[in-house]
Design a protein around this motif. Structure first.
Motif, PDB file in Angstrom:
ATOM      1  N   GLY A  16       0.656  -0.928   0.192  1.00 50.75           N
ATOM      2  CA  GLY A  16      -0.089   0.004   0.017  1.00 50.75           C
ATOM      3  C   GLY A  16       0.715   1.063  -0.046  1.00 50.75           C
ATOM      4  O   GLY A  16       0.513   1.999  -0.918  1.00 50.75           O
ATOM      5  N   CYS A  17       1.859   1.232   0.762  1.00 45.86           N
ATOM      6  CA  CYS A  17       2.726   2.104   0.232  1.00 45.86           C
ATOM      7  C   CYS A  17       3.879   2.378  -0.789  1.00 45.86           C
ATOM      8  O   CYS A  17       3.444   3.535  -0.618  1.00 45.86           O
ATOM      9  N   ALA A  18       4.017   1.276  -1.133  1.00 41.40           N
ATOM     10  CA  ALA A  18       5.310   1.278  -2.361  1.00 41.40           C
ATOM     11  C   ALA A  18       3.521   2.022  -2.880  1.00 41.40           C
ATOM     12  O   ALA A  18       4.490   3.175  -4.279  1.00 41.40           O
ATOM     13  N   ALA A  19       2.381   1.644  -3.266  1.00 38.52           N
ATOM     14  CA  ALA A  19       1.710   1.915  -4.501  1.00 38.52           C
ATOM     15  C   ALA A  19       1.178   3.311  -4.688  1.00 38.52           C
ATOM     16  O   ALA A  19       1.177   3.892  -5.214  1.00 38.52           O
ATOM     17  N   THR A  20       1.339   3.873  -3.084  1.00 40.10           N
ATOM     18  CA  THR A  20       1.498   5.136  -3.160  1.00 40.10           C
ATOM     19  C   THR A  20       1.995   5.809  -4.124  1.00 40.10           C
ATOM     20  O   THR A  20       1.857   7.042  -4.435  1.00 40.10           O
ATOM     21  N   VAL A  21       3.039   6.038  -3.336  1.00 43.68           N
ATOM     22  CA  VAL A  21       4.041   6.490  -3.503  1.00 43.68           C
ATOM     23  C   VAL A  21       4.778   6.607  -5.745  1.00 43.68           C
ATOM     24  O   VAL A  21       4.380   7.308  -6.152  1.00 43.68           O
ATOM     25  N   LEU A  22       3.993   4.966  -6.285  1.00 39.69           N
ATOM     26  CA  LEU A  22       3.991   4.437  -7.420  1.00 39.69           C
ATOM     27  C   LEU A  22       3.375   6.008  -8.345  1.00 39.69           C
ATOM     28  O   LEU A  22       3.499   6.891  -8.593  1.00 39.69           O
ATOM     29  N   LEU A  23       2.261   6.145  -6.946  1.00 44.09           N
ATOM     30  CA  LEU A  23       1.075   6.905  -7.936  1.00 44.09           C
ATOM     31  C   LEU A  23       1.624   8.727  -7.907  1.00 44.09           C
ATOM     32  O   LEU A  23       1.240   9.144  -9.037  1.00 44.09           O
ATOM     33  N   GLU A  24       2.054   8.656  -6.651  1.00 40.80           N
ATOM     34  CA  GLU A  24       2.059  10.273  -6.668  1.00 40.80           C
ATOM     35  C   GLU A  24       3.060  10.819  -7.363  1.00 40.80           C
ATOM     36  O   GLU A  24       3.387  11.221  -7.863  1.00 40.80           O
ATOM     37  N   ASP A  25       4.455   9.696  -7.747  1.00 42.58           N
ATOM     38  CA  ASP A  25       5.718  10.108  -8.249  1.00 42.58           C
ATOM     39  C   ASP A  25       4.853  10.292  -9.540  1.00 42.58           C
ATOM     40  O   ASP A  25       5.116  11.090 -10.591  1.00 42.58           O
ATOM     41  N   ARG A  26       4.017   9.583 -10.686  1.00 42.55           N
ATOM     42  CA  ARG A  26       3.184   9.976 -11.744  1.00 42.55           C
ATOM     43  C   ARG A  26       2.823  10.449 -11.934  1.00 42.55           C
ATOM     44  O   ARG A  26       2.924  11.108 -13.346  1.00 42.55           O
ATOM     45  N   LEU A  27       1.763  11.117 -11.039  1.00 45.59           N
ATOM     46  CA  LEU A  27       0.672  12.129 -11.166  1.00 45.59           C
ATOM     47  C   LEU A  27       2.400  13.425 -11.389  1.00 45.59           C
ATOM     48  O   LEU A  27       1.428  14.412 -11.870  1.00 45.59           O
ATOM     49  N   ALA A  28       3.330  13.821 -10.334  1.00 49.78           N
ATOM     50  CA  ALA A  28       4.304  14.002 -10.525  1.00 49.78           C
ATOM     51  C   ALA A  28       4.654  14.652 -11.751  1.00 49.78           C
ATOM     52  O   ALA A  28       5.227  15.640 -11.510  1.00 49.78           O
ATOM     53  N   ALA A  29       5.329  13.291 -11.615  1.00 49.72           N
ATOM     54  CA  ALA A  29       5.846  13.430 -13.401  1.00 49.72           C
ATOM     55  C   ALA A  29       5.405  14.382 -15.143  1.00 49.72           C
ATOM     56  O   ALA A  29       6.020  15.342 -15.408  1.00 49.72           O
ATOM     57  N   SER A  30       3.752  14.101 -14.272  1.00 52.76           N
ATOM     58  CA  SER A  30       3.349  13.941 -15.802  1.00 52.76           C
ATOM     59  C   SER A  30       2.644  16.010 -15.672  1.00 52.76           C
ATOM     60  O   SER A  30       2.715  16.664 -16.365  1.00 52.76           O
ATOM     61  N   ILE A  31       2.792  16.615 -14.371  1.00 49.73           N
ATOM     62  CA  ILE A  31       2.283  18.181 -14.213  1.00 49.73           C
ATOM     63  C   ILE A  31       3.502  18.906 -14.241  1.00 49.73           C
ATOM     64  O   ILE A  31       3.481  19.353 -14.894  1.00 49.73           O
ATOM     65  N   ARG A  32       4.205  18.726 -14.115  1.00 51.06           N
ATOM     66  CA  ARG A  32       5.390  18.549 -14.688  1.00 51.06           C
ATOM     67  C   ARG A  32       5.991  18.606 -15.554  1.00 51.06           C
ATOM     68  O   ARG A  32       6.733  20.030 -16.261  1.00 51.06           O
ATOM     69  N   ALA A  33       6.403  17.798 -16.423  1.00 49.51           N
ATOM     70  CA  ALA A  33       5.891  17.775 -17.707  1.00 49.51           C
ATOM     71  C   ALA A  33       5.183  18.367 -18.217  1.00 49.51           C
ATOM     72  O   ALA A  33       5.523  19.560 -19.819  1.00 49.51           O
ATOM     73  N   ALA A  34       3.722  19.021 -17.816  1.00 49.69           N
ATOM     74  CA  ALA A  34       3.504  20.134 -18.656  1.00 49.69           C
ATOM     75  C   ALA A  34       3.648  21.004 -18.415  1.00 49.69           C
ATOM     76  O   ALA A  34       3.900  21.976 -19.148  1.00 49.69           O
ATOM     77  N   TRP A  35       4.084  21.388 -17.352  1.00 54.67           N
ATOM     78  CA  TRP A  35       4.794  22.996 -16.797  1.00 54.67           C
ATOM     79  C   TRP A  35       5.858  23.216 -17.316  1.00 54.67           C
ATOM     80  O   TRP A  35       6.123  24.263 -17.785  1.00 54.67           O
ATOM     81  N   ASP A  36       6.814  21.977 -17.341  1.00 54.01           N
ATOM     82  CA  ASP A  36       8.060  22.607 -18.394  1.00 54.01           C
ATOM     83  C   ASP A  36       7.957  23.242 -19.599  1.00 54.01           C
ATOM     84  O   ASP A  36       8.462  23.776 -20.170  1.00 54.01           O
ATOM     85  N   GLN A  37       7.255  22.813 -20.201  1.00 58.13           N
ATOM     86  CA  GLN A  37       6.684  23.415 -21.054  1.00 58.13           C
ATOM     87  C   GLN A  37       5.897  24.234 -21.529  1.00 58.13           C
ATOM     88  O   GLN A  37       5.480  24.774 -22.790  1.00 58.13           O
ATOM     89  N   GLY A  38       5.447  24.726 -20.614  1.00 54.40           N
ATOM     90  CA  GLY A  38       4.577  26.614 -20.536  1.00 54.40           C
ATOM     91  C   GLY A  38       2.701  26.151 -20.744  1.00 54.40           C
ATOM     92  O   GLY A  38       2.241  26.904 -21.272  1.00 54.40           O
TER      93      GLY A  38
END
Length: 344
Positions: free
Chosen positions: A311-333
């Motif tokens: 449960g802990c590892a799955a939470t980290v996995l999905l939060e990391d995926r979310l953060a990466a998707s948000i940053r990828a968009a913002w980095d591209q403006g």
């Protein structure tokens, strides 16, 4: 007089949110089924062919889970236990859970291995979304972040309540103590979901429950679906405890950074207060959840340790995926949402 059976009593939910538009075969089938009152129409193999991380499957699962929360405007409350919808939900859950277990095949198997990395502040915070918002974030990014997170925070702690009847002794007492704080310690104005609604007001966002579902991306939906998946299955009670503990352990440092981000960008006192409240509260909750909830659960049911770690590892996995998707968009403006927010 014999009372009417649930199957013959119309109980359409009025105050629920509006249904979102579908994003593919499965979510379209769910939306149409909820609107029409008929069983969902989909091809038998469509679930197996669906991307477990994709917009279609994650939205379909979210819509089906939402029937266990507030439902939807105009949808009969009895659809919560509709066997055809439950059958589809089970198939979607199986696909989602299999994807999680596959990605975490080499993940931690013990509580110590799962939580040890979370108890130390990383030296390199370049990948941290809260660090970016604290140091470089702009007000429009804070608004997008809040709109996304509203799908959980407007029902904060609700998915975790389901585990309480499945716990005993120390674990139950510790869990109830934390949830009592989450729900305002008896004060409606201090319920964390209410505090987040106030935050949204400061940011010029609509705090109506479910308002930004159409804006939410699959990575965000997956983080909320994870809680519902774990919460609705007694067999996954260990995983829900692991998820809850992970959130509490990581919340305080992230909330401190987000409170600073809100203050730096002039978001408003309620926006800052929501995260400032979590800095202190979750620092206390971290100790209770580790010592009493996890400690008590594993004292009663030591065989659940791998589930807690999962449960802990799955939470980290999905939060990391979310953060990466948000940053990828913002980095591209560009917007991190499916469609950009209107001006505040």
């Amino acid at each position: 007089m014999t009372p009417p059976s649930p199957s013959t009593t119309a109980t359409a939910a009025g105050p629920g949110p509006l249904l979102a538009e579908g994003r593919g075969t499965l979510s379209n089938a769910v939306v149409e089924a909820l609107r029409s009152g008929r069983p969902p129409a989909y091809a038998g193999g469509s679930v197996l062919k669906a991307d477990p991380w994709g917009e279609d499957l994650q939205l379909a699962l979210y819509l089906l889970y939402e029937l266990h929360y507030r439902g939807f405007e105009g949808v009969d409350d009895e659809r919560e236990w509709d066997p055809d919808l439950l059958r589809l939900r089970q198939a979607l859950e199986t696909r989602f859970l299999h994807a999680l277990r596959t990605d975490l095949a080499d993940g931690p198997r013990s509580v110590e291995d799962a939580f040890a990395p979370l108890l130390v502040e990383p030296v390199d915070l370049s990948g941290s979304l809260s660090h970016h918002l604290e140091t470089d974030g702009e007000l429009w990014q804070l608004r997008e972040y809040a709109a996304l997170r509203s799908l959980y925070h407007l029902k904060e702690a609700d998915p975790h309540v389901w585990v309480i009847p499945r716990l005993t002794g120390r674990a139950k007492a510790g869990m109830v103590a934390i949830e009592y704080d989450e729900f305002g310690a008896g004060r409606a104005a201090d319920i964390h979901a209410r505090l987040f609604a106030d935050l949204m007001g400061d940011l010029g966002l609509d705090a109506t429950y479910g308002r930004y579902l159409d804006h939410a991306t699959a990575p965000l939906l997956a983080t909320v679906n994870l809680m519902s998946l774990f919460g609705l299955h007694r067999s996954l009670r260990g995983a829900l405890v692991g998820h809850f503990a992970c959130v509490e352990v990581t919340s305080s440092p992230g909330s401190r950074r987000l409170a600073k981000a809100m203050r730096r960008c002039g978001a408003g006192p309620a926006a800052e207060h929501f995260y400032a409240e979590h800095v202190e509260a979750d620092a206390v909750h971290e100790q209770v959840v580790r010592r009493e909830v996890i400690g008590g659960l594993l004292a009663d049911e030591p065989a659940l340790e791998e589930d807690v770690a999962f449960g802990c590892a799955a939470t980290v996995l999905l939060e990391d995926r979310l953060a990466a998707s948000i940053r990828a968009a913002w980095d591209q403006g560009r917007t991190a949402l499916r469609t950009a927010l209107p001006e505040a």
